[in-house]
Design a protein around this motif. Structure first.
Motif, PDB file in Angstrom:
ATOM      1  N   GLU A   1     -23.450   0.581   5.419  1.00  0.00           N
ATOM      2  CA  GLU A   1     -23.754  -0.706   6.035  1.00  0.00           C
ATOM      3  C   GLU A   1     -23.358  -0.713   7.505  1.00  0.00           C
ATOM      4  O   GLU A   1     -24.073  -1.231   8.358  1.00  0.00           O
ATOM      5  N   THR A   2     -22.199  -0.147   7.774  1.00  0.00           N
ATOM      6  CA  THR A   2     -21.733  -0.095   9.157  1.00  0.00           C
ATOM      7  C   THR A   2     -22.710   0.666  10.035  1.00  0.00           C
ATOM      8  O   THR A   2     -23.073   0.218  11.126  1.00  0.00           O
ATOM      9  N   LEU A   3     -23.148   1.795   9.548  1.00  0.00           N
ATOM     10  CA  LEU A   3     -24.075   2.605  10.341  1.00  0.00           C
ATOM     11  C   LEU A   3     -25.399   1.885  10.545  1.00  0.00           C
ATOM     12  O   LEU A   3     -25.956   1.871  11.639  1.00  0.00           O
TER      13      LEU A   3
ATOM     14  N   SER B   1     -27.320  -4.689   3.053  1.00  0.00           N
ATOM     15  CA  SER B   1     -26.950  -5.943   3.575  1.00  0.00           C
ATOM     16  C   SER B   1     -27.078  -6.195   5.026  1.00  0.00           C
ATOM     17  O   SER B   1     -27.316  -7.327   5.364  1.00  0.00           O
ATOM     18  N   PRO B   2     -26.882  -5.259   5.899  1.00  0.00           N
ATOM     19  CA  PRO B   2     -26.751  -5.652   7.291  1.00  0.00           C
ATOM     20  C   PRO B   2     -27.842  -6.598   7.684  1.00  0.00           C
ATOM     21  O   PRO B   2     -27.625  -7.529   8.427  1.00  0.00           O
ATOM     22  N   GLU B   3     -29.018  -6.356   7.175  1.00  0.00           N
ATOM     23  CA  GLU B   3     -30.116  -7.229   7.558  1.00  0.00           C
ATOM     24  C   GLU B   3     -29.919  -8.627   7.016  1.00  0.00           C
ATOM     25  O   GLU B   3     -30.563  -9.561   7.452  1.00  0.00           O
TER      26      GLU B   3
ATOM     27  N   VAL C   1     -15.976  -3.004  16.758  1.00  0.00           N
ATOM     28  CA  VAL C   1     -16.844  -3.325  17.883  1.00  0.00           C
ATOM     29  C   VAL C   1     -17.999  -4.213  17.450  1.00  0.00           C
ATOM     30  O   VAL C   1     -18.440  -5.088  18.191  1.00  0.00           O
ATOM     31  N   LEU C   2     -18.436  -4.018  16.246  1.00  0.00           N
ATOM     32  CA  LEU C   2     -19.584  -4.782  15.777  1.00  0.00           C
ATOM     33  C   LEU C   2     -19.192  -6.219  15.491  1.00  0.00           C
ATOM     34  O   LEU C   2     -18.063  -6.491  15.083  1.00  0.00           O
ATOM     35  N   PRO C   3     -20.110  -7.141  15.718  1.00  0.00           N
ATOM     36  CA  PRO C   3     -19.840  -8.527  15.371  1.00  0.00           C
ATOM     37  C   PRO C   3     -19.885  -8.707  13.865  1.00  0.00           C
ATOM     38  O   PRO C   3     -20.952  -8.651  13.267  1.00  0.00           O
ATOM     39  N   ALA C   4     -18.733  -8.884  13.279  1.00  0.00           N
ATOM     40  CA  ALA C   4     -18.685  -9.029  11.837  1.00  0.00           C
ATOM     41  C   ALA C   4     -18.846 -10.486  11.468  1.00  0.00           C
ATOM     42  O   ALA C   4     -18.064 -11.321  11.878  1.00  0.00           O
TER      43      ALA C   4
ATOM     44  N   THR D   1     -15.053  -9.639   4.445  1.00  0.00           N
ATOM     45  CA  THR D   1     -15.671  -8.535   3.727  1.00  0.00           C
ATOM     46  C   THR D   1     -15.799  -7.318   4.631  1.00  0.00           C
ATOM     47  O   THR D   1     -16.299  -7.420   5.740  1.00  0.00           O
ATOM     48  N   LYS D   2     -15.356  -6.228   4.121  1.00  0.00           N
ATOM     49  CA  LYS D   2     -15.437  -4.999   4.907  1.00  0.00           C
ATOM     50  C   LYS D   2     -16.771  -4.313   4.638  1.00  0.00           C
ATOM     51  O   LYS D   2     -17.151  -4.111   3.490  1.00  0.00           O
ATOM     52  N   MET D   3     -17.454  -3.979   5.699  1.00  0.00           N
ATOM     53  CA  MET D   3     -18.727  -3.299   5.524  1.00  0.00           C
ATOM     54  C   MET D   3     -18.500  -1.890   4.998  1.00  0.00           C
ATOM     55  O   MET D   3     -17.563  -1.216   5.407  1.00  0.00           O
TER      56      MET D   3
END
Length: 181
Positions: free
Chosen positions: A89-91, A160-162, A75-78, A83-85
DNA sequence: TAGGCCATCTGGTCCT
DNA sequence: AGGACCAGATGGCCTA
């Protein structure tokens, strides 16, 4: 002096894993026997049997947790597709993403409200400038997450997400947020 | 090789 | 009693 690892009782609790695990975790573990702790003989047969069943349930529970995490990833815009979060990172990314979405909605509400007032009073005089300061938190809290309008974000996130997406850049979301009516 | 991530096992605790 | 949930421990895989 480790607790004895029984490599011998591979039949208990490990039978269901191999193919299942292969299909579930594309990245990591081979279906090889992992570790085993506790008594080598597994204790009394009744207890051992109960433990094996509990392990099986626990495995399934974690699998369903991972499935949910995978759905969340989809669902998240990857940004970097290949690269798999990681889980954390996903949360964190989901947290940021939800915040940014709600921020976008909030700004849209503010804008709609401003244009409504403009239509009513063509010469607003001095009151129009304040609406742009979206931190004013006046009374238009339609559905804002009630906590604070500028949340402290996963400040400690080592990762990383940021890097992909700053929550402060709510405008970034306008690219994939459907128009709000 | 160290460190990060992950899957699994395990025992404890709480709930039904 | 048994299941769900949780946190700690352990070992495998991967990457810098």
């Amino acid at each position: 002096m480790d607790l004895a690892l029984s490599d011998t009782d591979t039949s208990s609790g490990f039978s269901a894993r191999s193919d299942d695990e292969n299909s579930r975790s594309p990245c990591a573990t081979s279906p090889v026997m992992k570790k085993r702790r506790g008594r080598a003989d597994g204790g009394p047969p009744v207890k051992r049997n109960r433990r094996v069943k509990a392990n099986d349930r626990e495995r399934n529970r974690m699998h369903s947790l991972n499935d949910a995490l995978e759905i969340l990833r989809e669902v998240l815009p990857a940004c970097p597709e290949e690269t798999k979060m990681t889980k954390i990172e996903t949360l964190r990314f989901a947290h940021n993403y939800i915040w940014a979405l709600s921020e976008t909605l909030r700004n849209a509400d503010l804008e709609a409200e401003r244009s409504f007032h403009r239509a009513e009073a063509p010469n607003p005089g001095s009151s129009s400038s304040e609406a742009w300061s979206c931190s004013s938190s006046s009374s238009s809290s339609s559905s804002s997450s009630s906590s604070s309008s500028s949340p402290v974000y996963c400040a400690s996130s080592p990762g990383s997400p940021e890097n992909y997406f700053q929550p402060q850049d709510a405008m970034f979301l306008r690219a994939f947020v459907p128009p709000v009516y």
